[in-house]
Design a protein around this motif. Structure first.
Motif, PDB file in Angstrom:
ATOM      1  N   LEU A 124       0.869  -1.105  -0.129  1.00  0.00           N
ATOM      2  CA  LEU A 124       0.001  -0.060   0.023  1.00  0.00           C
ATOM      3  C   LEU A 124       1.045   1.247  -0.137  1.00  0.00           C
ATOM      4  CD1 LEU A 124      -2.883   1.297   0.007  1.00  0.00           C
ATOM      5  CD2 LEU A 124      -2.784   1.274   2.419  1.00  0.00           C
ATOM      6  N   SER A 125       2.137   1.194   0.774  1.00  0.00           N
ATOM      7  CA  SER A 125       2.849   2.352   0.786  1.00  0.00           C
ATOM      8  C   SER A 125       3.408   2.607  -0.754  1.00  0.00           C
ATOM      9  CB  SER A 125       3.976   2.285   1.660  1.00  0.00           C
ATOM     10  OG  SER A 125       3.328   2.103   2.958  1.00  0.00           O
ATOM     11  N   GLN A 126       3.840   1.653  -1.176  1.00  0.00           N
ATOM     12  CA  GLN A 126       4.321   1.525  -2.809  1.00  0.00           C
ATOM     13  C   GLN A 126       3.241   2.186  -3.645  1.00  0.00           C
ATOM     14  OE1 GLN A 126       6.082  -1.985  -4.330  1.00  0.00           O
ATOM     15  NE2 GLN A 126       6.196  -3.018  -2.268  1.00  0.00           N
ATOM     16  N   ILE A 127       1.971   1.867  -3.535  1.00  0.00           N
ATOM     17  CA  ILE A 127       0.762   2.417  -4.386  1.00  0.00           C
ATOM     18  C   ILE A 127       0.862   3.940  -4.100  1.00  0.00           C
ATOM     19  CG2 ILE A 127      -1.550   2.317  -4.419  1.00  0.00           C
ATOM     20  CD1 ILE A 127      -1.136  -1.073  -4.244  1.00  0.00           C
ATOM     21  N   VAL A 128       0.804   4.105  -2.709  1.00  0.00           N
ATOM     22  CA  VAL A 128       0.473   5.776  -2.758  1.00  0.00           C
ATOM     23  C   VAL A 128       1.491   6.515  -3.195  1.00  0.00           C
ATOM     24  CG1 VAL A 128       0.204   7.608  -0.982  1.00  0.00           C
ATOM     25  CG2 VAL A 128      -1.165   5.361  -0.910  1.00  0.00           C
ATOM     26  N   TYR A 129       2.864   6.156  -3.073  1.00  0.00           N
ATOM     27  CA  TYR A 129       4.083   6.618  -3.292  1.00  0.00           C
ATOM     28  C   TYR A 129       3.955   6.957  -5.062  1.00  0.00           C
ATOM     29  CZ  TYR A 129       9.275   7.104  -4.073  1.00  0.00           C
ATOM     30  OH  TYR A 129      10.281   8.042  -4.426  1.00  0.00           O
ATOM     31  N   LEU A 130       3.817   5.976  -5.786  1.00  0.00           N
ATOM     32  CA  LEU A 130       3.574   6.107  -7.076  1.00  0.00           C
ATOM     33  C   LEU A 130       2.382   6.993  -7.476  1.00  0.00           C
ATOM     34  CD1 LEU A 130       4.441   2.504  -8.161  1.00  0.00           C
ATOM     35  CD2 LEU A 130       5.795   4.382  -8.808  1.00  0.00           C
ATOM     36  N   ALA A 131       1.261   6.688  -6.853  1.00  0.00           N
ATOM     37  CA  ALA A 131       0.164   7.388  -7.067  1.00  0.00           C
ATOM     38  C   ALA A 131       0.337   8.829  -7.101  1.00  0.00           C
ATOM     39  CB  ALA A 131      -1.052   7.084  -6.170  1.00  0.00           C
ATOM     40  N   ASP A 132       1.149   9.264  -5.924  1.00  0.00           N
ATOM     41  CA  ASP A 132       1.662  10.760  -5.931  1.00  0.00           C
ATOM     42  C   ASP A 132       2.518  11.277  -6.954  1.00  0.00           C
ATOM     43  OD1 ASP A 132       1.580  13.111  -4.675  1.00  0.00           O
ATOM     44  OD2 ASP A 132       3.531  12.232  -3.407  1.00  0.00           O
ATOM     45  N   LEU A 133       3.365  10.402  -7.331  1.00  0.00           N
ATOM     46  CA  LEU A 133       4.122  10.415  -8.459  1.00  0.00           C
ATOM     47  C   LEU A 133       3.429  10.886  -9.884  1.00  0.00           C
ATOM     48  CD1 LEU A 133       7.345  11.023  -8.646  1.00  0.00           C
ATOM     49  CD2 LEU A 133       7.518   8.695  -9.348  1.00  0.00           C
ATOM     50  N   ILE A 134       2.392   9.953  -9.928  1.00  0.00           N
ATOM     51  CA  ILE A 134       1.798   9.840 -11.371  1.00  0.00           C
ATOM     52  C   ILE A 134       0.201  10.405 -11.597  1.00  0.00           C
ATOM     53  CG2 ILE A 134       3.106   7.998 -12.191  1.00  0.00           C
ATOM     54  CD1 ILE A 134       0.401   6.130 -11.731  1.00  0.00           C
ATOM     55  N   SER A 135      -0.159  10.805 -10.367  1.00  0.00           N
ATOM     56  CA  SER A 135      -1.364  11.617 -10.358  1.00  0.00           C
ATOM     57  C   SER A 135      -1.743  12.490 -11.558  1.00  0.00           C
ATOM     58  CB  SER A 135      -1.802  12.341  -9.038  1.00  0.00           C
ATOM     59  OG  SER A 135      -0.845  13.530  -9.057  1.00  0.00           O
ATOM     60  N   ALA A 136      -2.997  12.562 -11.882  1.00  0.00           N
ATOM     61  CA  ALA A 136      -3.438  13.413 -13.237  1.00  0.00           C
ATOM     62  C   ALA A 136      -2.925  14.749 -13.159  1.00  0.00           C
ATOM     63  CB  ALA A 136      -4.697  13.263 -13.381  1.00  0.00           C
ATOM     64  N   ASP A 137      -2.596  15.408 -12.317  1.00  0.00           N
ATOM     65  CA  ASP A 137      -2.014  16.789 -11.982  1.00  0.00           C
ATOM     66  C   ASP A 137      -0.553  16.885 -12.408  1.00  0.00           C
ATOM     67  OD1 ASP A 137      -2.573  15.407  -9.621  1.00  0.00           O
ATOM     68  OD2 ASP A 137      -1.489  17.359  -8.958  1.00  0.00           O
ATOM     69  N   ARG A 138       0.032  15.759 -12.384  1.00  0.00           N
ATOM     70  CA  ARG A 138       1.416  15.859 -12.492  1.00  0.00           C
ATOM     71  C   ARG A 138       2.140  16.189 -14.005  1.00  0.00           C
ATOM     72  NH1 ARG A 138       3.633  16.795  -7.744  1.00  0.00           N
ATOM     73  NH2 ARG A 138       3.328  15.186  -6.317  1.00  0.00           N
ATOM     74  N   ASP A 139       2.909  17.147 -14.316  1.00  0.00           N
ATOM     75  CA  ASP A 139       3.232  17.123 -15.486  1.00  0.00           C
ATOM     76  C   ASP A 139       4.763  17.373 -15.611  1.00  0.00           C
ATOM     77  OD1 ASP A 139       3.866  19.802 -14.123  1.00  0.00           O
ATOM     78  OD2 ASP A 139       2.515  21.052 -15.576  1.00  0.00           O
ATOM     79  N   TYR A 140       5.471  16.951 -14.925  1.00  0.00           N
ATOM     80  CA  TYR A 140       6.921  17.012 -15.052  1.00  0.00           C
ATOM     81  C   TYR A 140       7.613  16.175 -16.133  1.00  0.00           C
ATOM     82  CZ  TYR A 140       6.854  12.349 -12.593  1.00  0.00           C
ATOM     83  OH  TYR A 140       6.492  11.224 -12.352  1.00  0.00           O
ATOM     84  N   LEU A 154       4.691  -3.089 -10.577  1.00  0.00           N
ATOM     85  CA  LEU A 154       4.909  -2.084  -9.199  1.00  0.00           C
ATOM     86  C   LEU A 154       6.123  -2.027  -8.991  1.00  0.00           C
ATOM     87  CD1 LEU A 154       3.144  -0.719  -7.275  1.00  0.00           C
ATOM     88  CD2 LEU A 154       3.013  -3.099  -5.949  1.00  0.00           C
ATOM     89  N   GLU A 155       6.852  -3.267  -8.794  1.00  0.00           N
ATOM     90  CA  GLU A 155       8.180  -3.274  -8.625  1.00  0.00           C
ATOM     91  C   GLU A 155       9.282  -2.534  -9.613  1.00  0.00           C
ATOM     92  OE1 GLU A 155       6.327  -6.186  -9.047  1.00  0.00           O
ATOM     93  OE2 GLU A 155       6.249  -6.384  -6.786  1.00  0.00           O
ATOM     94  N   LYS A 156       9.045  -2.565 -10.929  1.00  0.00           N
ATOM     95  CA  LYS A 156       9.623  -1.911 -11.835  1.00  0.00           C
ATOM     96  C   LYS A 156       9.390  -0.263 -11.947  1.00  0.00           C
ATOM     97  CE  LYS A 156      11.545  -0.950 -16.137  1.00  0.00           C
ATOM     98  NZ  LYS A 156      12.875  -0.842 -16.108  1.00  0.00           N
ATOM     99  N   ALA A 157       8.090  -0.065 -11.479  1.00  0.00           N
ATOM    100  CA  ALA A 157       7.871   1.373 -11.436  1.00  0.00           C
ATOM    101  C   ALA A 157       8.218   1.867 -10.144  1.00  0.00           C
ATOM    102  CB  ALA A 157       6.260   1.531 -11.188  1.00  0.00           C
ATOM    103  N   MET A 158       8.584   1.131  -8.974  1.00  0.00           N
ATOM    104  CA  MET A 158       9.097   1.527  -7.951  1.00  0.00           C
ATOM    105  C   MET A 158      10.417   1.879  -7.922  1.00  0.00           C
ATOM    106  SD  MET A 158       7.292   2.689  -5.187  1.00  0.00           S
ATOM    107  CE  MET A 158       8.527   2.725  -4.200  1.00  0.00           C
ATOM    108  N   PHE A 159      11.404   0.924  -8.518  1.00  0.00           N
ATOM    109  CA  PHE A 159      12.546   1.106  -8.894  1.00  0.00           C
ATOM    110  C   PHE A 159      13.095   2.215  -9.653  1.00  0.00           C
ATOM    111  CE2 PHE A 159      16.665  -0.735 -10.963  1.00  0.00           C
ATOM    112  CZ  PHE A 159      17.597  -0.426 -10.239  1.00  0.00           C
ATOM    113  N   GLU A 160      12.202   2.725 -10.924  1.00  0.00           N
ATOM    114  CA  GLU A 160      12.476   3.616 -11.659  1.00  0.00           C
ATOM    115  C   GLU A 160      12.178   5.027 -10.951  1.00  0.00           C
ATOM    116  OE1 GLU A 160      13.882   3.656 -14.416  1.00  0.00           O
ATOM    117  OE2 GLU A 160      14.256   1.391 -14.651  1.00  0.00           O
ATOM    118  N   ALA A 161      11.006   5.069 -10.085  1.00  0.00           N
ATOM    119  CA  ALA A 161      10.658   6.131  -9.224  1.00  0.00           C
ATOM    120  C   ALA A 161      11.563   6.623  -8.148  1.00  0.00           C
ATOM    121  CB  ALA A 161       9.253   6.004  -8.866  1.00  0.00           C
ATOM    122  N   LEU A 162      12.403   5.622  -7.751  1.00  0.00           N
ATOM    123  CA  LEU A 162      13.422   5.825  -6.751  1.00  0.00           C
ATOM    124  C   LEU A 162      14.568   6.389  -7.416  1.00  0.00           C
ATOM    125  CD1 LEU A 162      12.571   2.963  -4.355  1.00  0.00           C
ATOM    126  CD2 LEU A 162      12.501   5.209  -3.674  1.00  0.00           C
TER     127      LEU A 162
END
Length: 192
Positions: A124-140, A154-162
């Protein structure tokens, strides 16, 4: 988990205490968290609550946040105690317990670590971490790439996000909390 009336209480609090932009972000993170929870087999109701409340402390003045962080019973490293931008995750995890009587360890962890991540990071922590990074309002610059990773694994996304987060911190000359490095090492080990 939380009924409509309880969710309404959370939303009313957020509308009163957050800017319109931050409230919209919170709603977007909640929705992204639900999508990711359904995709990766986590509790969608908990994902919604944690996503909705992840920034509950984001717009509290720094001195108030510092006071909450200094009294926190959560595990907080010295680097985090000196990094004002990281206070809101710790303070938010404390506040939801006192304001809303939320004591679910998964939700507390998801709010606590939504900015810095942690070793042995719960799903669940991974999911919220990623959701914060990819939410609809993000535009980086790399947000589309991050959204694609989140759809694939999920694992690949977390690794790339980190990797993205650590690189960004290094480029800005920021310190990196121990929990972030522990999370990175976990996902780096698993990606081999």
């Amino acid at each position: 988990m939380a009924d409509k009336k309880t969710i309404g209480i959370y939303k009313a609090y957020l509308k009163e205490h957050l800017s319109k932009k931050r409230y919209t972000h919170s709603m977007n993170v909640a929705n992204s968290a639900v999508e990711l929870a359904k995709r990766y087999g986590a509790d969608a109701d908990k994902a919604y609550v944690a996503g909705l409340l992840h920034d509950v402390a984001k717009e509290i003045p720094a001195l108030e946040l510092a006071a909450i962080v200094s009294k926190s019973s959560l595990d907080v490293c010295d680097i985090e105690k000196k990094a004002v931008p990281l206070f809101h995750g710790i303070a938010g995890a404390e506040l939801v317990q006192t304001l809303f009587d939320i004591h679910d360890p998964e939700i507390i962890s998801a709010i606590r670590y939504h900015t810095v991540a942690c070793g042995n990071m719960p799903k669940l922590s991974q999911i919220v971490y990623l959701a914060d990074l990819i939410s609809a309002d993000r535009d980086y610059k790399d947000v589309k790439k991050m959204r694609k990773y989140a759809e694939q694994s999920l694992e690949k996304a977390m690794f790339e996000a980190l990797k993205f987060s650590i690189k960004d911190s290094v480029e800005k000359g920021n310190t990196i909390p121990v929990s972030t490095l522990e999370a990175y090492n976990d996902f780096a080990d698993n990606s081999k």
